[in-house]
Design a protein around this motif. Structure first.
Motif, PDB file in Angstrom:
ATOM      1  N   ARG A  50      -2.835  -8.477  -2.687  1.00 31.57           N
ATOM      2  CA  ARG A  50      -2.791  -7.835  -1.382  1.00 31.57           C
ATOM      3  C   ARG A  50      -1.654  -6.819  -1.337  1.00 31.57           C
ATOM      4  O   ARG A  50      -0.545  -7.108  -1.778  1.00 31.57           O
ATOM      5  N   GLU A  73      -9.347  -6.376  -8.111  1.00 30.49           N
ATOM      6  CA  GLU A  73     -10.606  -6.693  -8.799  1.00 30.49           C
ATOM      7  C   GLU A  73     -10.376  -7.055 -10.267  1.00 30.49           C
ATOM      8  O   GLU A  73     -11.083  -7.885 -10.826  1.00 30.49           O
ATOM      9  N   ARG A  77     -11.376 -10.391 -12.251  1.00 26.18           N
ATOM     10  CA  ARG A  77     -12.170 -10.302 -13.478  1.00 26.18           C
ATOM     11  C   ARG A  77     -11.495 -11.033 -14.639  1.00 26.18           C
ATOM     12  O   ARG A  77     -12.155 -11.565 -15.522  1.00 26.18           O
ATOM     13  N   ILE A  90     -17.798 -10.711   7.195  1.00 23.95           N
ATOM     14  CA  ILE A  90     -18.244  -9.351   6.865  1.00 23.95           C
ATOM     15  C   ILE A  90     -19.693  -9.163   7.286  1.00 23.95           C
ATOM     16  O   ILE A  90     -20.615  -9.482   6.533  1.00 23.95           O
ATOM     17  N   PRO A  91     -19.915  -8.656   8.476  1.00 28.38           N
ATOM     18  CA  PRO A  91     -21.292  -8.472   8.965  1.00 28.38           C
ATOM     19  C   PRO A  91     -22.053  -7.493   8.079  1.00 28.38           C
ATOM     20  O   PRO A  91     -21.495  -6.493   7.639  1.00 28.38           O
ATOM     21  N   GLY A  92     -23.299  -7.816   7.819  1.00 28.84           N
ATOM     22  CA  GLY A  92     -24.165  -6.876   7.108  1.00 28.84           C
ATOM     23  C   GLY A  92     -24.156  -7.010   5.593  1.00 28.84           C
ATOM     24  O   GLY A  92     -24.950  -6.374   4.920  1.00 28.84           O
ATOM     25  N   PHE A  98     -23.406 -10.281  -2.151  1.00 30.46           N
ATOM     26  CA  PHE A  98     -21.961 -10.250  -2.395  1.00 30.46           C
ATOM     27  C   PHE A  98     -21.612 -11.004  -3.682  1.00 30.46           C
ATOM     28  O   PHE A  98     -20.964 -10.482  -4.584  1.00 30.46           O
TER      29      PHE A  98
ATOM     30  N   GLU B 392      -9.169  -5.410   5.300  1.00 28.98           N
ATOM     31  CA  GLU B 392      -9.359  -6.842   5.040  1.00 28.98           C
ATOM     32  C   GLU B 392     -10.694  -7.127   4.368  1.00 28.98           C
ATOM     33  O   GLU B 392     -10.794  -7.986   3.504  1.00 28.98           O
ATOM     34  N   HIS B 393     -11.719  -6.405   4.826  1.00 26.71           N
ATOM     35  CA  HIS B 393     -13.047  -6.582   4.233  1.00 26.71           C
ATOM     36  C   HIS B 393     -13.054  -6.093   2.794  1.00 26.71           C
ATOM     37  O   HIS B 393     -13.586  -6.732   1.890  1.00 26.71           O
ATOM     38  N   TYR B 396     -11.232  -8.483   0.533  1.00 28.18           N
ATOM     39  CA  TYR B 396     -12.009  -9.707   0.268  1.00 28.18           C
ATOM     40  C   TYR B 396     -13.015  -9.458  -0.861  1.00 28.18           C
ATOM     41  O   TYR B 396     -13.126 -10.244  -1.792  1.00 28.18           O
ATOM     42  N   LEU B 397     -13.729  -8.361  -0.778  1.00 26.39           N
ATOM     43  CA  LEU B 397     -14.715  -8.053  -1.815  1.00 26.39           C
ATOM     44  C   LEU B 397     -14.034  -7.820  -3.168  1.00 26.39           C
ATOM     45  O   LEU B 397     -14.478  -8.311  -4.196  1.00 26.39           O
ATOM     46  N   ILE B 402     -15.192  -7.312  -7.327  1.00 25.25           N
ATOM     47  CA  ILE B 402     -16.005  -6.122  -7.066  1.00 25.25           C
ATOM     48  C   ILE B 402     -15.091  -4.894  -7.036  1.00 25.25           C
ATOM     49  O   ILE B 402     -14.089  -4.884  -6.332  1.00 25.25           O
ATOM     50  N   GLU B 404     -13.449  -1.201  -6.396  1.00 25.45           N
ATOM     51  CA  GLU B 404     -13.177  -0.597  -5.100  1.00 25.45           C
ATOM     52  C   GLU B 404     -14.317   0.293  -4.606  1.00 25.45           C
ATOM     53  O   GLU B 404     -14.735   0.208  -3.449  1.00 25.45           O
ATOM     54  N   MET B 406     -17.502   0.363  -5.432  1.00 29.91           N
ATOM     55  CA  MET B 406     -18.676  -0.457  -5.112  1.00 29.91           C
ATOM     56  C   MET B 406     -18.463  -1.194  -3.791  1.00 29.91           C
ATOM     57  O   MET B 406     -19.363  -1.263  -2.952  1.00 29.91           O
ATOM     58  N   MET B 410     -20.732  -0.973  -0.463  1.00 29.42           N
ATOM     59  CA  MET B 410     -21.354  -2.148   0.168  1.00 29.42           C
ATOM     60  C   MET B 410     -21.018  -2.229   1.656  1.00 29.42           C
ATOM     61  O   MET B 410     -21.862  -2.562   2.485  1.00 29.42           O
ATOM     62  N   LEU B 411     -19.781  -1.906   1.978  1.00 37.30           N
ATOM     63  CA  LEU B 411     -19.369  -1.981   3.383  1.00 37.30           C
ATOM     64  C   LEU B 411     -20.008  -0.867   4.210  1.00 37.30           C
ATOM     65  O   LEU B 411     -20.330  -1.051   5.384  1.00 37.30           O
ATOM     66  N   ALA B 414     -23.472  -1.947   4.839  1.00 41.13           N
ATOM     67  CA  ALA B 414     -23.433  -3.032   5.826  1.00 41.13           C
ATOM     68  C   ALA B 414     -23.277  -2.478   7.240  1.00 41.13           C
ATOM     69  O   ALA B 414     -23.905  -2.946   8.187  1.00 41.13           O
ATOM     70  N   ASN B 417     -26.437  -1.199   8.473  1.00 44.33           N
ATOM     71  CA  ASN B 417     -27.483  -2.212   8.485  1.00 44.33           C
ATOM     72  C   ASN B 417     -28.040  -2.520   9.881  1.00 44.33           C
ATOM     73  O   ASN B 417     -29.233  -2.747  10.052  1.00 44.33           O
TER      74      ASN B 417
END
Ligand SMILES: Nc1ncnc2c1ncn2[C@@H]1O[C@H](COP(=O)(O)OP(=O)(O)OP(=O)(O)O)[C@@H](O)[C@H]1O
Ligand SMILES: [Mg+2]
Lengths: 253, 442
Positions: A50, A73, A77, A90-92, A98, B392-393, B396-397, B402, B404, B406, B410-411, B414, B417
């Motif tokens: 973070r 990432e 990995r 995370i909507p959508g 995921f 934050e989203h 998390y991914l 995943i 950056e 990509m 995805m977001l 979304a 969507n």
């Protein structure tokens, strides 16, 4: 596995971690306990990458790499996994999409072929059982309208699918009822192996009855003030943090 | 001299001159009742001129780059079947009307499965469906203060005519495809659609606007549509605008929704140098409903503008409006959502949301809700947010491995969507999703 040396970190100019030292070897389970606001989540989040925390001193080596230099990432990995204290909604983005994207990114990094839909489904069905989650969660958006317990189980489920080398659990037990706690602990225990390590951050000794740690560390005010074996957790359960904190305060004075 | 209105521009004069030659080409059509409207419309246009940013409705929409161009009246262009193939949808191969530069193309159209729906070129309908045409054409779209609607009415000749008779449920969706191909000189074209659903009928309609050739081709498409959704009827219209990046597209839509009827409109805006849509819905009978969805994605220096107006003239009607979009590079987005709840329109539900995501720091959005409520027993809400992807989203991914880029893609998907999941025709939804993913990865 991971070697944390003299780690200092601050947020917006306030120092939160004040020299953490922690060494975790393959197969070991380390519990990190400590009062509210002592810096447990800060430590976990820094390890995951973070960016809002500023590391001012110290180093972290993960499987021989300079962890602090790696993008989040790339840490994942290489095999690091953080089960968040507060998983975001995370909507959508569907849980299935995921996880499949994440798994294939990790596989690609390892030089493995991407999993097709069939293989993936087989794997996730198996791992869902581990945390006793229904298949319908796959199609739902990530954590959206999940109950507190479901969110925590979803973290463990993800960990079971991604098979990290180091799992960091940030208060995965908080707010769980005893049945859910047993499910989560059982999931973690099934993932324990001589090659895989865990750092289990918790408030409550109860979790450690189910996930028995090799080492227990007490984190207070940004420092590890005491380390010991599983028995230290029982000592804390009976005596609370106060005595330890006071003793430490005196020692520091 | 009226500076305010851009009246004395060369471009205005050119249109007025073009109208005279246009009239001489009309042959039989110049004797119709509608031709009187054309004459009225051209003089209204001459009076109004083009808008400037001093005009409230054009405050954020600077069209000066358009005003500097020259256009000549559209002629048909040679486009063959293989060129339109990429724009066709599965399941609608046998029910489509195709227009090239606004002119109906019988060769490219296919109406083997008409499902009981009357679908043809407006030009043909003038002769063959005189009664319906005279009853509705130019009776609903007001042009007295709308220069682009006036210009369309003046030059309106062809376009789609759709009539769904009483109790007719169209089993398959119908596709209207407007292709532009400006191989030599920039053209101006004014397609006019008339869509009438009689009582208790149902239709799903997809209208798409594309071009063949390169992104640099300049042209001016000035669409207008009048839509009448009769009592208890249901119309679902998805409109996809993907004109060339140098094109100017303007669109005026006026829908009347009668009692117990429902109109669902989804507008997707991707192309155009300047794209301005005016989408107006009026409830003319109680218990009517409308869903108005919009999605836009702009990059480069595109200007995408959506003005909507929902007129709750009668009680017990519901309107649900959601616009979402992404602005990249130096693009500029405009959203203006007006809702009028008239004094008699008790028990109105009106919901409106506009959410824009700025992908680039140089992109801008001007969003303005405009609620005027004169009834007291109503439920209205509106909101506008302009934001970025939540860190934050993203974290998390990424924390799961995943990458950056990509994760961002995805977001973005979304975010869109909400709109896409409400597109009922699967082949349309899938194609659009693929298209958006493609744009994000460009
Ligand atoms: N992003 C942030 N911005 C400002 N302060 C922060 C931030 N993150 C953490 N802190 C502060 O740092 C200190 C340590 O917080 P942290 O979340 O690491 O504690 P914790 O040990 O995990 O506590 P808990 O047991 O409540 O989860 C707290 O005082 C907290 O308010
Ligand atoms: Mg914490």
């Amino acid at each position: 596995m991971i070697s944390i040396k003299n780690l200092h970190a601050s947020v917006e100019g306030t120092e939160i971690l004040k020299g953490i030292n922690l060494e975790v070897k393959p197969g070991e389970v380390h519990a990190v306990m400590g009062p509210n606001g002592s810096g447990k989540s800060t430590l976990a989040n820094i390890l995951a990458g973070r960016e809002e925390y500023e590391v001012t001193e110290g180093s972290v080596s993960f499987l021989g790499n300079d962890l602090l230099e790696m993008a989040p990432e790339d840490r994942a990995r290489e095999g690091l996994f953080l089960a968040f204290q507060y998983p975001v909604e995370i909507p959508g983005v569907s849980n299935a999409n995921f996880l499949k994207t994440a798994l294939n990114a990790i596989r690609e990094h390892r030089g493995e072929d991407a999993m097709d839909a069939m293989e993936f489904l087989k794997l996730v069905k198996d791992r869902l059982q581990l945390v006793e989650m229904d298949q319908k969660f796959l199609q739902r958006s990530v954590n959206v309208s999940f109950s507190g317990g479901e969110k925590k189980r979803n973290e463990i489920f993800q960990m079971a699918v991604l098979e990290p080398k180091l799992g960091i659990l940030d208060e995965t037990d908080s707010g769980l009822d005893i049945d859910a706690l047993k499910i989560v602990a059982n999931g973690v225990n099934k993932l324990r192996s001589p090659e895989r390590s865990f750092i289990v951050v918790t408030h409550y000794q109860r979790l450690l009855d189910y996930i028995v740690p090799d080492f227990v560390h007490v984190l207070a005010k940004g420092k590890i003030i005491k380390s010991g074996g599983a028995e230290l957790a029982h000592y804390l359960e009976e005596n609370g943090y106060d005595e330890l904190l006071n003793a430490n305060g005196k020692a520091a004075a | 001299m009226n500076q305010e209105k851009n009246k004395n521009l060369a471009l205005c004069d050119a249109f007025i001159r073009d109208f005279q030659s246009f009239e001489t080409q009309l042959n039989g059509q110049s004797t119709t009742q509608f031709h009187k409207e054309r004459i009225k419309a051209i003089s209204t246009f001459a009076e109004l001129g083009f808008p400037t940013t001093r005009d409230e409705k054009w405050k954020y929409t600077n069209i000066s780059s358009f005003l500097k161009k020259e256009f000549s009246l559209a002629a048909s262009s040679k486009v063959d079947k293989s060129q339109i193939e990429p724009f066709l949808f599965d399941g609608m191969q046998k029910s489509r009307l195709v227009f090239v530069n606004g002119i109906f193309s019988a060769e490219l159209s296919s109406l083997d499965e008409n499902n009981g729906v009357v679908a043809k070129s407006l030009e043909a309908a003038h002769k063959e469906n005189k009664e319906v045409v005279e009853k509705y054409l130019a009776q609903h779209l007001i042009f007295s203060d709308q220069p682009f609607a006036a210009l369309n009415t003046a030059f309106a000749r062809d376009g789609a005519f759709i009539f769904v008779p009483r109790n007719t449920i169209a089993a398959q969706p119908l596709h209207l495809l407007f292709i532009s191909s400006s191989d030599s000189v920039p053209f101006h074209s004014h397609p006019r659609n008339l869509i009438v659903l009689a009582e208790s009928s149902e239709l799903q309609l997809v209208e798409s606007r594309h071009f063949v050739g390169d992104q640099e081709q300049i042209y001016f498409n000035n669409f207008a549509a009048e839509i009448i959704v009769g009592a208890n009827a249901k119309l679902d219209l998805v409109r996809i605008q993907d004109e060339s990046k140098s094109a100017f597209q303007f669109s005026s839509l006026q829908a009347k929704v009668d009692r117990d009827a429902h109109f669902s409109f989804t507008g997707v805006d991707l192309g155009g140098s300047i794209s301005r849509n005016d989408t107006n819905i009026e409830f003319t009978g109680e218990n009517a409903g409308a869903q108005l969805l919009g999605f836009y994605y702009a990059n480069g220096t595109q200007l995408l503008d959506n003005h909507t107006f929902i007129d709750h003239a009668v009680p017990h009607c519901n309107s649900d409006e959601l616009f979402k979009g992404f602005m990249d590079d130096q693009s500029h987005g405009v959203f203006n959502g007006a809702v009028l709840v008239r004094p008699d329109a008790q028990k109105t539900n009106a919901f409106q949301q506009n959410q824009a995501i700025l992908i680039s720091k140089d992109a801008t959005v001007d969003a303005k809700p405009e609620l005027e409520i004169f009834a007291d027993d109503v439920l209205c809400s509106h909101g506008a947010t302009i934001g970025e992807i939540q860190e934050e989203h993203l974290f998390y991914l990424r924390s799961r491995g995943i990458g950056e880029e990509m994760a961002r893609a995805m977001l973005h998907i979304a975010f869109a969507n909400d709109i896409f999941e409400r597109i009922k025709i699967e082949s349309v939804r899938e194609k659009l999703e693929d298209e958006i993913i493609k744009r994000f990865s460009e």
